[in-house]
Design an enzyme around this catalytic site. Structure first.
Site, PDB file in Angstrom:
ATOM      1  N   GLN A 154       0.852  -1.202   0.000  1.00 12.78           N
ATOM      2  CA  GLN A 154       0.000   0.000   0.000  1.00 12.78           C
ATOM      3  C   GLN A 154       0.877   1.238   0.000  1.00 12.78           C
ATOM      4  O   GLN A 154       0.380   2.351  -0.117  1.00 12.78           O
ATOM      5  CB  GLN A 154      -0.870   0.003   1.264  1.00 12.78           C
ATOM      6  CG  GLN A 154      -1.834  -1.153   1.352  1.00 12.78           C
ATOM      7  CD  GLN A 154      -2.449  -1.224   2.739  1.00 12.78           C
ATOM      8  OE1 GLN A 154      -3.431  -0.559   3.041  1.00 12.78           O
ATOM      9  NE2 GLN A 154      -1.871  -2.043   3.606  1.00 12.78           N
ATOM     10  N   ASP A 190       6.335   4.742  -1.250  1.00 11.19           N
ATOM     11  CA  ASP A 190       7.661   5.308  -0.963  1.00 11.19           C
ATOM     12  C   ASP A 190       8.806   4.685  -1.762  1.00 11.19           C
ATOM     13  O   ASP A 190       9.959   5.084  -1.611  1.00 11.19           O
ATOM     14  CB  ASP A 190       7.960   5.204   0.541  1.00 11.19           C
ATOM     15  CG  ASP A 190       7.856   3.771   1.073  1.00 11.19           C
ATOM     16  OD1 ASP A 190       8.010   2.810   0.297  1.00 11.19           O
ATOM     17  OD2 ASP A 190       7.615   3.618   2.289  1.00 11.19           O
ATOM     18  N   HIS A 236      -1.345   1.586  -4.387  1.00  8.89           N
ATOM     19  CA  HIS A 236      -1.690   3.021  -4.364  1.00  8.89           C
ATOM     20  C   HIS A 236      -0.723   3.870  -5.179  1.00  8.89           C
ATOM     21  O   HIS A 236      -0.627   5.075  -4.945  1.00  8.89           O
ATOM     22  CB  HIS A 236      -1.736   3.516  -2.918  1.00  8.89           C
ATOM     23  CG  HIS A 236      -2.841   2.902  -2.113  1.00  8.89           C
ATOM     24  ND1 HIS A 236      -2.759   2.655  -0.764  1.00  8.89           N
ATOM     25  CD2 HIS A 236      -4.070   2.462  -2.490  1.00  8.89           C
ATOM     26  CE1 HIS A 236      -3.881   2.107  -0.344  1.00  8.89           C
ATOM     27  NE2 HIS A 236      -4.693   1.961  -1.367  1.00  8.89           N
ATOM     28  N   CYS A 266       1.027  14.557 -15.657  1.00  9.84           N
ATOM     29  CA  CYS A 266       0.291  15.744 -16.109  1.00  9.84           C
ATOM     30  C   CYS A 266      -1.197  15.418 -16.211  1.00  9.84           C
ATOM     31  O   CYS A 266      -1.577  14.434 -16.859  1.00  9.84           O
ATOM     32  CB  CYS A 266       0.831  16.216 -17.465  1.00  9.84           C
ATOM     33  SG  CYS A 266      -0.153  17.573 -18.130  1.00  9.84           S
ATOM     34  N   CYS A 268      -2.055  16.187 -20.386  1.00  9.52           N
ATOM     35  CA  CYS A 268      -1.586  15.332 -21.494  1.00  9.52           C
ATOM     36  C   CYS A 268      -1.121  13.957 -21.011  1.00  9.52           C
ATOM     37  O   CYS A 268      -0.690  13.134 -21.808  1.00  9.52           O
ATOM     38  CB  CYS A 268      -0.470  16.031 -22.282  1.00  9.52           C
ATOM     39  SG  CYS A 268       1.099  16.149 -21.381  1.00  9.52           S
ATOM     40  N   CYS A 307       3.543  20.935 -16.389  1.00 10.50           N
ATOM     41  CA  CYS A 307       4.113  20.103 -17.451  1.00 10.50           C
ATOM     42  C   CYS A 307       4.945  20.962 -18.414  1.00 10.50           C
ATOM     43  O   CYS A 307       4.493  22.034 -18.841  1.00 10.50           O
ATOM     44  CB  CYS A 307       2.954  19.444 -18.200  1.00 10.50           C
ATOM     45  SG  CYS A 307       3.461  18.424 -19.581  1.00 10.50           S
ATOM     46  N   CYS A 309       2.922  20.890 -22.031  1.00  8.87           N
ATOM     47  CA  CYS A 309       1.626  21.525 -22.294  1.00  8.87           C
ATOM     48  C   CYS A 309       1.203  22.515 -21.210  1.00  8.87           C
ATOM     49  O   CYS A 309       0.146  23.141 -21.326  1.00  8.87           O
ATOM     50  CB  CYS A 309       0.547  20.458 -22.465  1.00  8.87           C
ATOM     51  SG  CYS A 309       0.040  19.710 -20.919  1.00  8.87           S
ATOM     52  N   THR A 357       0.290  -2.917   8.796  1.00 12.66           N
ATOM     53  CA  THR A 357      -0.900  -2.218   8.284  1.00 12.66           C
ATOM     54  C   THR A 357      -2.058  -2.362   9.263  1.00 12.66           C
ATOM     55  O   THR A 357      -2.221  -3.420   9.871  1.00 12.66           O
ATOM     56  CB  THR A 357      -1.297  -2.711   6.869  1.00 12.66           C
ATOM     57  OG1 THR A 357      -2.515  -2.091   6.478  1.00 12.66           O
ATOM     58  CG2 THR A 357      -1.443  -4.206   6.777  1.00 12.66           C
TER      59      THR A 357
END
Ligand code: NAD
Length: 257
Positions: free
Chosen positions: A101, A104, A119, A127, A130, A148, A151, A189
């Site tokens: 999950q 890092d 995740h 971006c 685009c 970006c 664009c 977790t």
């Protein structure tokens, strides 16, 4: 405790296919705080900062907090003993897959290859216009939000925000792991984050033995866990490593508490 760790090591050694399912706790000893608990990030920040609707409404404001939370800690963090033992287990054919999950990148930095990031990963930015991808280190964050080069669209960290769906590839890999694994090794977790938290439950339904490492009981502990190894990830994984790679493990079945 010695008896339980020995029992866990024997089960892991005999397993045909083991999956490690990891959460923020495995990276705590690398200096990255978890979300929940007394020192967790949510005691300092409002979780809604990771809400996709909030990000889209105010990318600059969200970026200030995201930068402070993730990029300050993550840039200096190094894999710890628990990440390294999982990597060694993979090399020695004792671990088939890691479903994490975490965002890092520490499993990959430890040398693990079969890593599926439920995740996403904070090292990549994407971006919104685009869809071009950048490495976080290549982008200046002097002016937020970063944009970006092609664009001018807004860049978003390529991890899953609240309100976004899970990428297809890790989702499929996690479901498959749940159906084929003999052993699920859950590390660090709480089991509170949907839908990731369903994966170990599914593995249990398909007959996997559940071994769990955590200093505190989680939502899994009294529900599906077969062997609960209470303690920090580095300490327990270090002990498991000693046993897994000991030529006398099979004779250690009578280990005492
Ligand atoms: P969580 O923050 O809800 O819970 C952390 C768990 O780790 C707790 O059960 C705690 O008891 C345990 N823990 C604390 N120290 C530990 C140690 N030294 N060894 C082993 N376990 C320890 O984390 P979660 O359940 O993974 O869910 C939160 C979400 O947070 C995840 O979806 C993840 O994407 C995200 N997150 C990731 C990171 C990261 O990438 N390192 C950091 C914070 C949050």
């Amino acid at each position: 405790m010695k008896k339980k760790i020995t029992e866990a090591a024997l089960i892991l050694k005999k397993s045909r296919f083991t999956t490690a399912f990891t959460g923020a706790g495995i990276s705590v000893e690398s200096g990255i705080p978890p979300f929940r608990g007394g020192d967790g990030l949510w005691s300092k920040y409002d979780p809604s900062v990771l809400d996709i609707s909030r990000f889209l409404a105010d990318p600059a404001g969200s970026w200030v907090v995201i930068n402070e939370i993730f990029y300050d800690f993550f840039n200096s963090a190094k894999p710890n003993k628990a990440h390294l033992v999982l990597s060694r287990m993979e090399k020695e054919g004792m671990l088939g897959r890691i479903i994490t999950q975490n965002i890092d990148n520490l499993h990959q930095e430890a040398g693990s290859h079969m890593v599926y990031e439920f995740h996403g990963n904070s090292k990549n930015l994407r971006c919104l216009h685009c869809r071009r991808e950048y490495l976080a280190g290549q982008i200046s964050i002097d002016h937020l939000p970063p944009t970006c080069r092609e664009c001018g669209g807004i860049l978003k960290p390529d991890f899953v925000f609240f309100g976004e769906s899970i990428p297809q590839m890790p989702l499929a890999a996690a479901y498959e792991a749940a159906t084929i694994s003999d052993v699920f090794l859950i590390i660090g977790t709480t089991g509170e984050v949907m839908p990731a938290n369903q994966i170990p439950l599914m593995a249990k339904e398909y007959g996997a033995t559940i071994i769990e490492i955590n200093p505190e009981p989680s939502l899994y502990t009294n529900k599906v866990t077969d062997i609960f190894l209470k303690g920090k990830a580095t300490e327990i994984m270090g002990k498991l490593e000693d046993l897994l790679f000991s030529p006398t493990l099979d004779n250690d079945q009578d280990g005492v508490d």
